[in-house]
Design an enzyme around this catalytic site. Structure first.
Site, PDB file in Angstrom:
ATOM      1  N   ILE A  12      -2.300   7.501 -11.918  1.00  0.00           N
ATOM      2  CA  ILE A  12      -1.673   8.839 -11.908  1.00  0.00           C
ATOM      3  C   ILE A  12      -1.209   9.204 -13.314  1.00  0.00           C
ATOM      4  CG2 ILE A  12       0.214  10.237 -10.952  1.00  0.00           C
ATOM      5  CD1 ILE A  12       0.128   8.412  -8.444  1.00  0.00           C
ATOM      6  N   GLY A  36      -2.363  -0.971 -15.622  1.00  0.00           N
ATOM      7  CA  GLY A  36      -3.099   0.106 -16.300  1.00  0.00           C
ATOM      8  C   GLY A  36      -4.006  -0.432 -17.396  1.00  0.00           C
ATOM      9  N   SER A 119       6.254   8.136  -0.185  1.00  0.00           N
ATOM     10  CA  SER A 119       6.431   8.395   1.244  1.00  0.00           C
ATOM     11  C   SER A 119       6.901   7.138   1.967  1.00  0.00           C
ATOM     12  CB  SER A 119       5.106   8.841   1.845  1.00  0.00           C
ATOM     13  OG  SER A 119       4.145   7.833   1.652  1.00  0.00           O
ATOM     14  N   TYR A 142       8.981  -2.675  -1.262  1.00  0.00           N
ATOM     15  CA  TYR A 142       8.527  -1.580  -2.115  1.00  0.00           C
ATOM     16  C   TYR A 142       9.224  -0.275  -1.724  1.00  0.00           C
ATOM     17  CZ  TYR A 142       5.461   2.116  -3.892  1.00  0.00           C
ATOM     18  OH  TYR A 142       4.974   3.259  -4.503  1.00  0.00           O
ATOM     19  N   ASN A 171       0.092   8.783  -0.479  1.00  0.00           N
ATOM     20  CA  ASN A 171      -1.224   8.176  -0.772  1.00  0.00           C
ATOM     21  C   ASN A 171      -2.149   8.989  -1.680  1.00  0.00           C
ATOM     22  OD1 ASN A 171      -0.094   6.970   1.741  1.00  0.00           O
ATOM     23  ND2 ASN A 171      -1.827   5.609   1.410  1.00  0.00           N
ATOM     24  N   ARG A 269      -1.941  -5.255   8.590  1.00  0.00           N
ATOM     25  CA  ARG A 269      -1.247  -5.799   7.426  1.00  0.00           C
ATOM     26  C   ARG A 269       0.277  -5.729   7.611  1.00  0.00           C
ATOM     27  NH1 ARG A 269      -2.855  -2.896   1.909  1.00  0.00           N
ATOM     28  NH2 ARG A 269      -1.099  -1.597   2.494  1.00  0.00           N
ATOM     29  N   ASP A 272       3.039  -2.653   6.833  1.00  0.00           N
ATOM     30  CA  ASP A 272       2.320  -1.368   6.926  1.00  0.00           C
ATOM     31  C   ASP A 272       3.035  -0.396   7.851  1.00  0.00           C
ATOM     32  OD1 ASP A 272       0.081  -1.462   5.377  1.00  0.00           O
ATOM     33  OD2 ASP A 272      -1.341  -1.451   7.052  1.00  0.00           O
TER      34      ASP A 272
HETATM   35  P1  NAD Z   1      -0.912   2.262 -11.335  1.00  0.00           P
HETATM   36  O1  NAD Z   1      -0.694   0.810 -11.063  1.00  0.00           O
HETATM   37  O2  NAD Z   1      -2.265   2.716 -11.703  1.00  0.00           O
HETATM   38  O3  NAD Z   1       0.109   2.754 -12.447  1.00  0.00           O
HETATM   39  C1  NAD Z   1       1.332   2.116 -12.714  1.00  0.00           C
HETATM   40  C2  NAD Z   1       1.382   1.862 -14.201  1.00  0.00           C
HETATM   41  O4  NAD Z   1       2.640   1.263 -14.511  1.00  0.00           O
HETATM   42  C3  NAD Z   1       0.301   0.885 -14.678  1.00  0.00           C
HETATM   43  O5  NAD Z   1      -0.364   1.426 -15.790  1.00  0.00           O
HETATM   44  C4  NAD Z   1       1.072  -0.375 -15.045  1.00  0.00           C
HETATM   45  O6  NAD Z   1       0.446  -1.104 -16.098  1.00  0.00           O
HETATM   46  C5  NAD Z   1       2.402   0.214 -15.438  1.00  0.00           C
HETATM   47  N1  NAD Z   1       3.516  -0.730 -15.306  1.00  0.00           N
HETATM   48  C6  NAD Z   1       3.759  -1.582 -14.286  1.00  0.00           C
HETATM   49  N2  NAD Z   1       4.868  -2.298 -14.545  1.00  0.00           N
HETATM   50  C7  NAD Z   1       5.337  -1.869 -15.754  1.00  0.00           C
HETATM   51  C8  NAD Z   1       6.426  -2.225 -16.554  1.00  0.00           C
HETATM   52  N3  NAD Z   1       7.284  -3.184 -16.180  1.00  0.00           N
HETATM   53  N4  NAD Z   1       6.621  -1.572 -17.721  1.00  0.00           N
HETATM   54  C9  NAD Z   1       5.753  -0.609 -18.134  1.00  0.00           C
HETATM   55  N5  NAD Z   1       4.679  -0.246 -17.413  1.00  0.00           N
HETATM   56  C10 NAD Z   1       4.472  -0.871 -16.241  1.00  0.00           C
HETATM   57  O7  NAD Z   1      -0.377   3.035 -10.042  1.00  0.00           O
HETATM   58  P2  NAD Z   1      -0.349   4.589  -9.705  1.00  0.00           P
HETATM   59  O8  NAD Z   1      -1.010   4.731  -8.401  1.00  0.00           O
HETATM   60  O9  NAD Z   1      -0.782   5.384 -10.862  1.00  0.00           O
HETATM   61  O10 NAD Z   1       1.219   4.811  -9.444  1.00  0.00           O
HETATM   62  C11 NAD Z   1       2.058   5.502 -10.356  1.00  0.00           C
HETATM   63  C12 NAD Z   1       3.428   5.683  -9.719  1.00  0.00           C
HETATM   64  O11 NAD Z   1       3.334   6.456  -8.519  1.00  0.00           O
HETATM   65  C13 NAD Z   1       4.092   4.375  -9.289  1.00  0.00           C
HETATM   66  O12 NAD Z   1       5.484   4.495  -9.530  1.00  0.00           O
HETATM   67  C14 NAD Z   1       3.838   4.302  -7.801  1.00  0.00           C
HETATM   68  O13 NAD Z   1       4.808   3.521  -7.132  1.00  0.00           O
HETATM   69  C15 NAD Z   1       3.942   5.761  -7.444  1.00  0.00           C
HETATM   70  N6  NAD Z   1       3.239   6.112  -6.214  1.00  0.00           N
HETATM   71  C16 NAD Z   1       1.876   5.972  -6.147  1.00  0.00           C
HETATM   72  C17 NAD Z   1       1.224   6.349  -4.971  1.00  0.00           C
HETATM   73  C18 NAD Z   1      -0.254   6.203  -4.813  1.00  0.00           C
HETATM   74  O14 NAD Z   1      -0.742   6.448  -3.718  1.00  0.00           O
HETATM   75  N7  NAD Z   1      -1.010   5.846  -5.852  1.00  0.00           N
HETATM   76  C19 NAD Z   1       1.966   6.867  -3.912  1.00  0.00           C
HETATM   77  C20 NAD Z   1       3.339   6.947  -4.014  1.00  0.00           C
HETATM   78  C21 NAD Z   1       3.973   6.591  -5.185  1.00  0.00           C
HETATM   79  C1  UD1 Z   2       0.141   3.557  -0.862  1.00  0.00           C
HETATM   80  C2  UD1 Z   2       0.381   3.175  -2.322  1.00  0.00           C
HETATM   81  C3  UD1 Z   2       1.859   3.063  -2.586  1.00  0.00           C
HETATM   82  C4  UD1 Z   2       2.480   4.382  -2.177  1.00  0.00           C
HETATM   83  C5  UD1 Z   2       2.182   4.742  -0.727  1.00  0.00           C
HETATM   84  C6  UD1 Z   2       2.736   6.137  -0.460  1.00  0.00           C
HETATM   85  C7  UD1 Z   2      -1.215   1.844  -3.605  1.00  0.00           C
HETATM   86  C8  UD1 Z   2      -1.819   0.512  -3.848  1.00  0.00           C
HETATM   87  N1  UD1 Z   2      -0.278   1.897  -2.638  1.00  0.00           N
HETATM   88  O1  UD1 Z   2       0.607   2.528   0.030  1.00  0.00           O
HETATM   89  O2  UD1 Z   2       2.102   2.828  -3.964  1.00  0.00           O
HETATM   90  O3  UD1 Z   2       3.849   4.391  -2.412  1.00  0.00           O
HETATM   91  O4  UD1 Z   2       0.774   4.776  -0.545  1.00  0.00           O
HETATM   92  O5  UD1 Z   2       2.106   6.828   0.473  1.00  0.00           O
HETATM   93  O6  UD1 Z   2      -1.550   2.818  -4.260  1.00  0.00           O
HETATM   94  N2  UD1 Z   2      -6.146  -1.005   4.164  1.00  0.00           N
HETATM   95  C9  UD1 Z   2      -7.312  -1.427   4.770  1.00  0.00           C
HETATM   96  N3  UD1 Z   2      -8.227  -2.097   4.007  1.00  0.00           N
HETATM   97  C10 UD1 Z   2      -8.018  -2.369   2.681  1.00  0.00           C
HETATM   98  C11 UD1 Z   2      -6.817  -1.938   2.083  1.00  0.00           C
HETATM   99  C12 UD1 Z   2      -5.890  -1.256   2.863  1.00  0.00           C
HETATM  100  O7  UD1 Z   2      -7.525  -1.213   5.963  1.00  0.00           O
HETATM  101  O8  UD1 Z   2      -8.898  -2.965   2.050  1.00  0.00           O
HETATM  102  C13 UD1 Z   2      -5.183  -0.249   4.989  1.00  0.00           C
HETATM  103  C14 UD1 Z   2      -3.758  -0.739   4.895  1.00  0.00           C
HETATM  104  O9  UD1 Z   2      -3.510  -1.800   5.780  1.00  0.00           O
HETATM  105  C15 UD1 Z   2      -2.989   0.542   5.243  1.00  0.00           C
HETATM  106  C16 UD1 Z   2      -3.869   1.663   4.682  1.00  0.00           C
HETATM  107  O10 UD1 Z   2      -5.162   1.088   4.500  1.00  0.00           O
HETATM  108  O11 UD1 Z   2      -2.884   0.673   6.624  1.00  0.00           O
HETATM  109  C17 UD1 Z   2      -3.382   2.202   3.348  1.00  0.00           C
HETATM  110  O12 UD1 Z   2      -3.152   1.091   2.471  1.00  0.00           O
HETATM  111  P1  UD1 Z   2      -2.912   1.281   0.882  1.00  0.00           P
HETATM  112  O13 UD1 Z   2      -4.006   2.037   0.280  1.00  0.00           O
HETATM  113  O14 UD1 Z   2      -2.575  -0.064   0.336  1.00  0.00           O
HETATM  114  O15 UD1 Z   2      -1.679   2.291   0.863  1.00  0.00           O
HETATM  115  P2  UD1 Z   2      -0.176   2.220   1.388  1.00  0.00           P
HETATM  116  O16 UD1 Z   2       0.210   0.855   1.820  1.00  0.00           O
HETATM  117  O17 UD1 Z   2      -0.062   3.336   2.364  1.00  0.00           O
END
Ligand code: NAD
Ligand code: UD1
Length: 310
Positions: A12, A36, A119, A142, A171, A269, A272
């Protein structure tokens, strides 16, 4: 404007940095590259300041905050199951690290901190869609860590006058989401498995649902949440308002790939939640948010992107 993006080399973060640079802002990224990659910033590397460092290092975050107008705080351990296995590490980065960011932002006099919440703070409530008035009830370390980040932000707002906005992302998926670990986001794993002729693993019956949100919607919302005046202290959902089961996503991917997915169904999982769907009316009201790219279109673009990377 000058932006600090923590976690800016991640999925992101790097997509947000691209848009900030495109709009002519000055950007500093602080990232420890634990998840990252510098390659995610390849297109803007010459135009930003990149600091490799961790938010758990107070000096590093103080230095990075100096001169910043806005802090987009995205750095975190992002995996729910990893937090179940390693609660201490998740707390150290997501809670202690966030507190460091808030202290540094306060001391640097930044205009606003926008925090990537999740969420997952809602937990496994039967009420759908989830709205911000519902009491948080996280069911994973988390989820707790993200809720604590929101609470600290609220306290910094009320106690020190720090302008703070939390976005509860639902997500997020799209280009640059790293499929390289078992903890990766499910769509990145499904897509790469399908692309490479493998078998997607489904944890549970595949009827669990998520409000899968395409990255471009989140990027625009991140900027709106920084720029909109008068919204300090708000905690706002960010999703599409829809709900898609894993089985439905596999059916779409079968169409894109032109072959059956033949998924492998395993045990559900730990930690979850079953279903997730955002009420996005507050985001619309607060900063004019609208999800411009719907789920199906976002999945198509994401599929094309991963195929182009092969
Ligand atoms: P990502 O893992 O790609 O990005 C997280 C980044 O933070 C990475 O580049 C990682 O290297 C860096 N990082 C981790 N620990 C660190 C530290 N101690 N110091 C400095 N940098 C550090 O994940 P993302 O999906 O881009 O998520 C970004 C943010 O959004 C996170 O806070 C995550 O919890 C939140 N979020 C993501 C989702 C999703 O679905 N992807 C949903 C809800 C919230
Ligand atoms: C994700 C994000 C989390 C974020 C949350 C908010 C990641 C890694 N996790 O969590 O940071 O805060 O959304 O909405 O970005 N699953 C499978 N097969 C797989 C992997 C996962 O069936 O190989 C299932 C999991 O059991 C779960 C669903 O897919 O039921 C989503 O899993 P995942 O993508 O890890 O997302 P969240 O746990 O919802």
């Amino acid at each position: 404007m000058r932006y600090l993006v923590t976690g800016g080399a991640g999925f992101i973060g790097s997509n947000t940095v691209d848009e900030l640079v495109r709009r002519g802002h000055s950007v500093t990224v602080l990232d420890d590259l634990s998840a990252g990659k510098e390659a995610n910033l390849a297109g803007v590397r010459e135009r930003i300041t990149f600091i490799q460092g961790t938010i758990t290092d107070r000096e590093a975050i103080e230095k990075a905050c100096r001169g910043a107008d806005y802090v987009l705080h995205l750095a975190a351990r992002t995996s729910v199951p990893r937090s179940v296995k390693q609660p201490l590490e998740t707390n150290q980065i997501n809670v202690d690290g966030t507190l460091n960011v808030l202290v540094a932002a306060r001391d640097a006099g930044v205009r606003r901190v926008v925090f990537a919440s999740s969420s997952s703070v809602y937990g496994d409530t039967p009420t759908l869609p989830k709205h911000e008035g519902m009491p948080p009830a996280p069911i994973s370390p988390y989820g707790v860590s993200k809720l604590v980040g929101e609470l600290y932000g609220g306290v910094f707002h009320r106690t020190y006058g720090l302008d703070f906005v939390a976005l509860r992302y639902f997500n997020v998926f799209g280009p640059r989401q790293d499929p390289g670990s078992p903890y990766s986001g499910v769509l990145s794993l499904f897509i790469t498995a399908m692309r490479d002729g493998g078998q997607p693993s489904v944890f549970g019956d595949g009827e669990q649902s998520r409000d899968f949100t395409f990255i471009q919607n989140v990027v625009i919302a991140n900027l709106q949440a920084c720029e909109t005046p008068g919204i300090a202290g708000r905690v706002v959902n960010l999703g599409t308002g829809g709900r898609y089961t894993l089985n439905y996503t596999l059916r779409l991917l079968e169409e894109f790939a032109g072959r059956p997915a033949k998924p492998k169904y395993d045990a559900p999982r730990e930690g979850d939640i079953r279903d997730s769907q955002a009420d996005i009316s507050l985001a619309t009201q607060t900063f004019g948010y609208k999800p411009h790219v719907n789920f199906e279109e976002g999945l198509r673009r994401t599929w094309d992107w991963y195929c182009s990377q092969h």
